[in-house]
Design a protein around this motif. Structure first.
Motif, PDB file in Angstrom:
ATOM      1  N   ASP A 180      11.406   7.040  -2.533  1.00 56.36           N
ATOM      2  CA  ASP A 180      12.626   7.305  -3.297  1.00 56.36           C
ATOM      3  C   ASP A 180      13.271   5.958  -3.608  1.00 56.36           C
ATOM      4  OD1 ASP A 180      15.018   8.126  -4.377  1.00 56.36           O
ATOM      5  OD2 ASP A 180      15.680   9.265  -2.623  1.00 56.36           O
ATOM      6  N   THR A 181      13.380   5.632  -4.886  1.00 53.01           N
ATOM      7  CA  THR A 181      13.937   4.338  -5.296  1.00 53.01           C
ATOM      8  C   THR A 181      15.341   4.466  -5.882  1.00 53.01           C
ATOM      9  OG1 THR A 181      12.857   4.531  -7.456  1.00 53.01           O
ATOM     10  CG2 THR A 181      11.647   3.360  -5.722  1.00 53.01           C
ATOM     11  N   SER A 182      15.979   5.620  -5.693  1.00 58.43           N
ATOM     12  CA  SER A 182      17.314   5.834  -6.256  1.00 58.43           C
ATOM     13  C   SER A 182      18.309   4.813  -5.717  1.00 58.43           C
ATOM     14  CB  SER A 182      17.822   7.236  -5.920  1.00 58.43           C
ATOM     15  OG  SER A 182      19.201   7.360  -6.211  1.00 58.43           O
ATOM     16  N   PRO A 183      19.182   4.291  -6.576  1.00 61.78           N
ATOM     17  CA  PRO A 183      20.219   3.372  -6.096  1.00 61.78           C
ATOM     18  C   PRO A 183      21.388   4.078  -5.433  1.00 61.78           C
ATOM     19  CG  PRO A 183      20.411   3.653  -8.469  1.00 61.78           C
ATOM     20  CD  PRO A 183      19.192   4.421  -8.049  1.00 61.78           C
ATOM     21  N   TYR A 184      21.366   5.417  -5.359  1.00 61.94           N
ATOM     22  CA  TYR A 184      22.529   6.161  -4.876  1.00 61.94           C
ATOM     23  C   TYR A 184      22.242   7.081  -3.694  1.00 61.94           C
ATOM     24  CZ  TYR A 184      24.046   4.649  -9.494  1.00 61.94           C
ATOM     25  OH  TYR A 184      24.343   3.881 -10.602  1.00 61.94           O
ATOM     26  N   PRO A 188      17.360   5.818   0.780  1.00 63.73           N
ATOM     27  CA  PRO A 188      17.040   4.473   0.292  1.00 63.73           C
ATOM     28  C   PRO A 188      18.183   3.480   0.471  1.00 63.73           C
ATOM     29  CG  PRO A 188      17.261   6.021  -1.538  1.00 63.73           C
ATOM     30  CD  PRO A 188      17.226   6.834  -0.287  1.00 63.73           C
ATOM     31  N   LEU A 189      19.433   3.945   0.419  1.00 62.27           N
ATOM     32  CA  LEU A 189      20.562   3.038   0.667  1.00 62.27           C
ATOM     33  C   LEU A 189      20.507   2.475   2.084  1.00 62.27           C
ATOM     34  CD1 LEU A 189      23.594   4.857  -1.031  1.00 62.27           C
ATOM     35  CD2 LEU A 189      22.696   2.598  -1.620  1.00 62.27           C
ATOM     36  N   VAL A 190      20.258   3.333   3.055  1.00 59.07           N
ATOM     37  CA  VAL A 190      20.184   2.879   4.446  1.00 59.07           C
ATOM     38  C   VAL A 190      18.986   1.957   4.644  1.00 59.07           C
ATOM     39  CG1 VAL A 190      19.832   3.605   6.836  1.00 59.07           C
ATOM     40  CG2 VAL A 190      21.398   4.885   5.359  1.00 59.07           C
ATOM     41  N   PHE A 191      17.838   2.331   4.095  1.00 55.25           N
ATOM     42  CA  PHE A 191      16.644   1.522   4.296  1.00 55.25           C
ATOM     43  C   PHE A 191      16.775   0.150   3.640  1.00 55.25           C
ATOM     44  CE2 PHE A 191      14.057   5.690   4.613  1.00 55.25           C
ATOM     45  CZ  PHE A 191      14.423   5.819   5.945  1.00 55.25           C
ATOM     46  N   ARG A 192      17.402   0.112   2.458  1.00 52.28           N
ATOM     47  CA  ARG A 192      17.608  -1.189   1.816  1.00 52.28           C
ATOM     48  C   ARG A 192      18.509  -2.071   2.679  1.00 52.28           C
ATOM     49  NH1 ARG A 192      16.953   1.629  -3.188  1.00 52.28           N
ATOM     50  NH2 ARG A 192      19.120   2.328  -3.226  1.00 52.28           N
ATOM     51  N   ALA A 193      19.526  -1.471   3.265  1.00 49.85           N
ATOM     52  CA  ALA A 193      20.416  -2.241   4.138  1.00 49.85           C
ATOM     53  C   ALA A 193      19.655  -2.754   5.360  1.00 49.85           C
ATOM     54  CB  ALA A 193      21.606  -1.373   4.564  1.00 49.85           C
ATOM     55  N   LEU A 194      18.879  -1.905   6.000  1.00 50.45           N
ATOM     56  CA  LEU A 194      18.140  -2.327   7.190  1.00 50.45           C
ATOM     57  C   LEU A 194      17.111  -3.402   6.857  1.00 50.45           C
ATOM     58  CD1 LEU A 194      17.538   1.085   9.008  1.00 50.45           C
ATOM     59  CD2 LEU A 194      19.303  -0.625   9.479  1.00 50.45           C
ATOM     60  N   ASN A 195      16.404  -3.232   5.739  1.00 51.61           N
ATOM     61  CA  ASN A 195      15.407  -4.234   5.340  1.00 51.61           C
ATOM     62  C   ASN A 195      16.048  -5.571   5.002  1.00 51.61           C
ATOM     63  OD1 ASN A 195      12.951  -2.785   5.607  1.00 51.61           O
ATOM     64  ND2 ASN A 195      13.341  -1.689   3.687  1.00 51.61           N
ATOM     65  N   ALA A 196      17.318  -5.521   4.560  1.00 49.58           N
ATOM     66  CA  ALA A 196      18.034  -6.754   4.217  1.00 49.58           C
ATOM     67  C   ALA A 196      18.780  -7.347   5.405  1.00 49.58           C
ATOM     68  CB  ALA A 196      19.015  -6.481   3.081  1.00 49.58           C
ATOM     69  N   GLY A 197      18.721  -6.665   6.541  1.00 49.32           N
ATOM     70  CA  GLY A 197      19.407  -7.162   7.725  1.00 49.32           C
ATOM     71  C   GLY A 197      20.906  -6.896   7.730  1.00 49.32           C
ATOM     72  N   SER A 198      21.354  -5.975   6.885  1.00 50.51           N
ATOM     73  CA  SER A 198      22.777  -5.630   6.854  1.00 50.51           C
ATOM     74  C   SER A 198      23.002  -4.269   7.513  1.00 50.51           C
ATOM     75  CB  SER A 198      23.302  -5.632   5.414  1.00 50.51           C
ATOM     76  OG  SER A 198      22.556  -4.761   4.600  1.00 50.51           O
ATOM     77  N   VAL A 199      24.258  -3.882   7.623  1.00 46.87           N
ATOM     78  CA  VAL A 199      24.607  -2.665   8.358  1.00 46.87           C
ATOM     79  C   VAL A 199      24.898  -1.527   7.380  1.00 46.87           C
ATOM     80  CG1 VAL A 199      26.169  -1.637  10.045  1.00 46.87           C
ATOM     81  CG2 VAL A 199      25.572  -4.064  10.215  1.00 46.87           C
ATOM     82  N   ALA A 310       9.697   8.544   5.010  1.00 48.91           N
ATOM     83  CA  ALA A 310      10.470   7.797   4.014  1.00 48.91           C
ATOM     84  C   ALA A 310      10.540   6.319   4.377  1.00 48.91           C
ATOM     85  CB  ALA A 310      11.873   8.384   3.901  1.00 48.91           C
ATOM     86  N   TRP A 311      10.686   6.022   5.658  1.00 43.58           N
ATOM     87  CA  TRP A 311      10.737   4.630   6.124  1.00 43.58           C
ATOM     88  C   TRP A 311       9.406   3.926   5.847  1.00 43.58           C
ATOM     89  CZ3 TRP A 311      13.581   0.673   7.126  1.00 43.58           C
ATOM     90  CH2 TRP A 311      13.185  -0.344   8.007  1.00 43.58           C
ATOM     91  N   ALA A 312       8.299   4.602   6.143  1.00 46.22           N
ATOM     92  CA  ALA A 312       6.981   4.005   5.885  1.00 46.22           C
ATOM     93  C   ALA A 312       6.793   3.737   4.401  1.00 46.22           C
ATOM     94  CB  ALA A 312       5.877   4.923   6.404  1.00 46.22           C
TER      95      ALA A 312
END
Length: 317
Positions: A180-184, A188-199, A310-312
């Motif tokens: 899921d590549t949705s920006p909203y 994906p919002l949580v995973f993008r944050a975790l992959n970027a090292g943010s909370v 989803a994480w994988a």
């Protein structure tokens, strides 16, 4: 061999639907303009027709090139919040496109359609458990266009032999292929944050729910895809109800999702709590009893399955 057209079949949900049709022995033609989909998401064995449903001549040409037995209509502009700023674009992509599709189907004598609808048609429901009789009250152009799509298809069926049903999605998550590549969307919002090292963030923790955070109905994307195959099979031999909710009947809070995400990913975090967003209802959970009765459909995946898959997918994208 039966062939079904899957509009939006290069997207996150659509590609899973196409994959499940192929696994069921049904040939697939994908129609997608790749505006939010990805060519690489189209499963092997499916044919891709690249173009837009807004182009009526192109749509007619697709039906001229292929012997289509039915249509799953997933293509559309799906961002509810942005649709408020872009109503004309949203109506063109979701209503004009559906008119073009129905007209081409009628000309080619295609007998069946399964329509991708949305929980957005309900707006902010006043009941704890939504069912198909719950009043519709869309609160965005996106939700309005999904409801109009249902009306268009039902109206067309009244004057033709079209067999149809609409599947109303709630929160589709997980993966068996495309991420899921949705920006909203939450996952994906949580995973993008975790992959970027943010909370990751929680918007509001003072709702009238057990832990104060919003409660939603989450269903694995492969369960959603399976419902489309079941609906298509049923329409080949008979009729269905005009709409079905693809709900689990069980709500999960944002806090529960976050806690399980920390456990599954192995990344401990305490989400930042931000003010609640205007218009976010405290709870939306749907009964799937009607789909169980008519389609033999029940969700098969746990929250852990949803998050781990989803994480994988997010890590391999």
């Amino acid at each position: 061999m039966t062939t079904w057209l899957v509009t939006g079949g290069a997207g996150y949900i659509g590609s899973h639907v196409a994959r499940h049709f192929l696994a069921a022995g049904i040939d697939v033609v994908v129609l997608d303009d790749l505006s939010s989909g990805d060519r690489s998401f189209v499963p092997p064995g499916a044919l891709l027709e690249e173009g837009t449903l807004v182009d009526a001549a192109f749509v007619e040409s697709v039906f001229a090139r292929h012997a289509i037995d039915g249509v799953v209509h997933l293509a559309g502009y799906k961002y509810a919040g942005v649709s408020v700023q872009r109503p004309l674009h949203t109506y063109e992509q979701n209503v004009t496109a559906t008119v073009n599709l129905l007209r081409a189907m009628e000309a080619a004598a295609v007998p069946s359609i399964v329509f991708s609808s949305s929980a957005a048609v309900y707006g902010t429901p006043s009941v704890d458990l939504v069912d198909e009789s719950t009043a519709t009250n869309p609160q965005s152009p996106y939700g309005e266009t999904k409801l109009i799509g249902e009306w268009l298809i039902a109206d067309q069926a009244r004057t033709t032999t079209l067999r149809h049903t609409a599947l109303r999605y709630f929160n589709v998550v997980g993966s068996d292929g495309a991420p899921d590549t949705s920006p909203y969307n939450l996952f994906p919002l949580v995973f993008r944050a975790l992959n970027a090292g943010s909370v990751p963030k929680i918007f509001g923790d003072d709702y009238g729910t057990p832990d104060g955070t919003c409660v939603r109905d989450y269903v694995h994307v492969t369960d959603v895809a399976a419902a489309h195959v079941a609906a298509a099979r049923a329409l080949e031999t008979g009729t269905l109800e005009p709409v079905y909710n693809l709900g689990s009947g069980t709500g999960l809070s944002v806090r529960q999702i976050m806690d399980e995400m920390a456990a599954v990913t192995g990344i401990p975090f305490e989400p930042v709590v931000e003010p609640a967003r205007a218009g976010d209802p405290a709870r939306i959970v749907a009964s799937g009893e009607l789909a169980a009765r008519d389609l033999g459909w029940n969700p098969q995946h746990s929250l852990t399955d949803m998050i781990s898959s989803a994480w994988a997918a997010s890590r391999s994208a």
